[in-house]
Design a protein around this motif. Structure first.
Motif, short mmCIF file in Angstrom:
data_model
loop_
_atom_site.label_atom_id
_atom_site.label_comp_id
_atom_site.label_asym_id
_atom_site.label_seq_id
_atom_site.Cartn_x
_atom_site.Cartn_y
_atom_site.Cartn_z
N ALA A 140 -34.97 -39.12 15.13
CA ALA A 140 -34.95 -39.17 13.67
C ALA A 140 -34.66 -37.79 13.06
O ALA A 140 -34.07 -37.69 11.98
N THR A 188 -40.29 -38.12 17.72
CA THR A 188 -39.39 -38.23 16.57
C THR A 188 -38.09 -37.45 16.78
O THR A 188 -37.14 -37.63 16.03
N THR A 205 -36.19 -46.13 21.08
CA THR A 205 -36.16 -45.44 19.79
C THR A 205 -35.01 -44.43 19.78
O THR A 205 -34.47 -44.07 20.82
#
Length: 364
Positions: free
Chosen positions: A251, A232, A248
């Motif tokens: 975040a 993340t 990705t």
């Protein structure tokens, strides 16, 4: 992974292993280790054979697609441990010898041969066995005999029990021929986010470096811990079991002194006097494309060339699968805790406790 592989190679070592179950799997033919039918393509299947797989816990989304096909009329059969898959299936046997028995003929073999869109799914219950090559050779002979692969359709699929294995195979993250034969002492071990390994594989007197996050087994065994960013907290490139390249974005910011994995390895290479030839993520991505060109086609899927028939003939599997013994079962025992992050989660611990309580009530 690519940065660690490059660093090891620059240091003259080919002793690189992927964690979990079977560390050695041939990466020469991509169609031998991906889900060739694709997740979406599975919905077109009319006959499905599962071998050594419990997709309900290995890949729930994939299992949902199988259920959808079953609801649309597809017939499903299983060779392996009888489990609840949320749909009805024909159980052809639990033992490995059932593979050869099916290939010799029978009602379900006739269904496979007559199917327009037949599918065979090979799971960890086969891949993790010491006699894997013997069983894989028998499975491919069955696939060829049943016509599972034909013009415009590839019904051969593999499900792995480790999320990063397809990417590892794509970049050749595997031990060299010399490393496989090496039996001498191991003085230093570098664990890159590795926690699912056999502790006996690491000598007690080896110097261990652990790089990662949420470390449990790996961090506790390490002499040095280099804190890496969690998924993340970093941008990353991944490959799913179809062979589809995905990416990705970070975040949340990294915590404390943690860094992105490739940056840590770049710094380590500098200290060791073997600097890696990339200073930015873009340069690392370009290196990735050099190693495996399909990494440039993010989000899309290019069907691999079907060379399994010739590849399987090269396997050194002298014995017959007819004599293979032992139940084919999934390697995943705890659906809620399959990695370091979920094992550190209080929520997942409560899920395990709740499920155990439910099972205790059902058994009492």
């Amino acid at each position: 992974m690519l940065a660690l592989k490059d660093l090891a190679n620059r240091l003259g070592s080919g002793n690189i292993w992927h964690e979990g179950g079977f560390p050695v799997m041939p990466a020469d033919v991509r169609s031998t280790y991906v889900a060739n039918t694709t997740v979406q393509g599975l919905e077109a299947a009319d006959v499905i054979l599962l071998i050594g797989s419990n997709p309900r816990i290995e890949s729930p989304v994939y299992n949902a697609r199988i259920r959808k096909s079953w609801l649309d009329g597809a017939q499903v059969a299983l060779i392996g441990e009888a489990v609840d898959l949320t749909y009805k299936y024909t159980h052809l046997g639990s033992e490995a010898s059932a593979i050869s028995k099916l290939a010799s003929g029978g009602e379900f073999m006739d269904k496979l041969k007559s199917a327009q869109r037949p599918v065979v799914v090979v799971g960890p219950g086969v891949l993790n066995r010491p006699d894997r090559d013997v069983l894989m050779k028998a499975i491919h002979q069955l696939v060829e005999k049943a016509g599972v692969v034909k013009e415009g359709w590839n019904g051969y699929n593999v499900i792995h029990d480790n999320a990063s294995r397809v990417a590892a195979l794509d970049i050749g993250f595997a031990p060299s021929a010399a490393a496989r034969k090496y039996s001498g002492p191991v003085k230093m071990v570098y664990l890159l986010g590795a926690d699912d390994y056999d502790e006996a594989d690491i000598p007690a007197d080896a110097f261990v470096v652990y790089q990662g996050h949420h470390g449990d087994r790996g961090a506790s065994q390490a002499n040095v811990v280099l804190p890496g960013a969690a998924y993340t907290e970093k941008s990353g490139t991944y490959v799913n079991f179809e062979g589809r390249v995905q990416s990705t974005r970070a975040a949340v910011p990294v915590l404390g002194e943690a860094r992105e994995d490739w940056k840590i390895l770049r710094a380590v290479s500098e200290v060791l006097g073997k600097p890696l030839p990339y200073d930015t993520r873009e340069q690392l991505q370009a290196r990735l494309v050099d190693v495996a060109p399909h990494f440039a086609a993010e989000g899309s899927l290019e069907a691999p060339v079907w060379l399994n028939g010739q590849y399987i003939k090269s396997l050194d599997a002298k014995s017959s699968a007819a004599g293979a013994t032992g139940v084919l079962r999934s390697t995943i025992n705890n659906f809620f805790m399959t990695d370091a992050i979920s094992r550190a989660s209080q929520t997942m611990a409560k899920c395990v406790q709740a499920r155990q309580q439910m099972q205790d009530k059902l058994e009492s």
